[in-house]
Design a protein around this motif. Sequence first.
Motif, PDB file in Angstrom:
ATOM      1  N   ALA A  93      36.908  49.458  38.412  1.00 52.16           N
ATOM      2  CA  ALA A  93      37.715  49.949  37.601  1.00 52.16           C
ATOM      3  C   ALA A  93      38.863  49.083  37.595  1.00 52.16           C
ATOM      4  O   ALA A  93      39.552  48.774  38.172  1.00 52.16           O
ATOM      5  N   ALA A  94      39.332  49.003  36.121  1.00 50.30           N
ATOM      6  CA  ALA A  94      40.751  48.209  36.098  1.00 50.30           C
ATOM      7  C   ALA A  94      41.762  49.378  36.125  1.00 50.30           C
ATOM      8  O   ALA A  94      41.715  50.527  36.050  1.00 50.30           O
ATOM      9  N   ALA A  95      42.833  48.842  36.665  1.00 50.95           N
ATOM     10  CA  ALA A  95      44.220  49.690  37.138  1.00 50.95           C
ATOM     11  C   ALA A  95      44.627  50.323  35.587  1.00 50.95           C
ATOM     12  O   ALA A  95      44.686  49.563  34.591  1.00 50.95           O
ATOM     13  N   VAL A 102      50.821  42.748  33.474  1.00 45.79           N
ATOM     14  CA  VAL A 102      50.338  41.421  33.117  1.00 45.79           C
ATOM     15  C   VAL A 102      51.823  40.779  32.516  1.00 45.79           C
ATOM     16  O   VAL A 102      52.110  39.694  33.048  1.00 45.79           O
ATOM     17  N   GLY A 103      52.709  41.276  31.892  1.00 45.89           N
ATOM     18  CA  GLY A 103      53.716  40.762  31.318  1.00 45.89           C
ATOM     19  C   GLY A 103      55.032  40.858  32.424  1.00 45.89           C
ATOM     20  O   GLY A 103      56.215  40.532  32.131  1.00 45.89           O
ATOM     21  N   ASP A 104      54.738  41.562  33.450  1.00 37.90           N
ATOM     22  CA  ASP A 104      55.791  41.556  34.488  1.00 37.90           C
ATOM     23  C   ASP A 104      56.255  40.419  35.039  1.00 37.90           C
ATOM     24  O   ASP A 104      55.266  39.689  35.434  1.00 37.90           O
ATOM     25  N   PRO A 105      57.689  39.997  35.505  1.00 38.68           N
ATOM     26  CA  PRO A 105      57.979  38.686  36.163  1.00 38.68           C
ATOM     27  C   PRO A 105      57.278  38.544  37.292  1.00 38.68           C
ATOM     28  O   PRO A 105      57.307  37.529  37.799  1.00 38.68           O
ATOM     29  N   GLU A 106      57.141  39.868  38.083  1.00 37.89           N
ATOM     30  CA  GLU A 106      56.643  39.623  39.400  1.00 37.89           C
ATOM     31  C   GLU A 106      54.984  39.463  39.610  1.00 37.89           C
ATOM     32  O   GLU A 106      54.571  39.187  40.632  1.00 37.89           O
ATOM     33  N   THR A 107      54.596  39.205  38.339  1.00 34.51           N
ATOM     34  CA  THR A 107      52.886  38.815  38.360  1.00 34.51           C
ATOM     35  C   THR A 107      52.747  37.675  38.723  1.00 34.51           C
ATOM     36  O   THR A 107      53.440  36.730  38.202  1.00 34.51           O
TER      37      THR A 107
END
Length: 136
Positions: A93-95, A102-107
Amino acid sequence: MTKHHTLPLLALSATMLSACAGGGFLDRERPDEFAVQRQAPLVVPPDFNLVPPAPGAPRPAEGTASQQTLEALFGGPAQRSAVETSALDRAGAAAPGIRSSVGDPETNTVAKGRVTRDIIAAPSGAGASAQAVIPG
């Protein structure tokens, strides 16, 4: 080719081309596509078995508008094949917040190279201020 060969060749081609229209190719009898089938007269069905709605009764729509849209686009619940079920089980299952992360700079992302980075970072517009840069 010289002018002496070009002029007779041009005259011959024009003669042959004009002869195409005079033959049976364009003048043949064709059926009228609108007269092939007669249209049946409109007939009102004898009974629709429709019952008028009761005053104050809720609308008979099933679910919300978004649910109806998804139903129309993708169909209702269907049996999944064994292969599809197995693939979905292995994928897990996807979170719930995957689209936000996905758009987070920490990704963590995969570097696609300088060219791709430069294309993405290029200013938008018609390119009036674009310049060619020669790497040195």
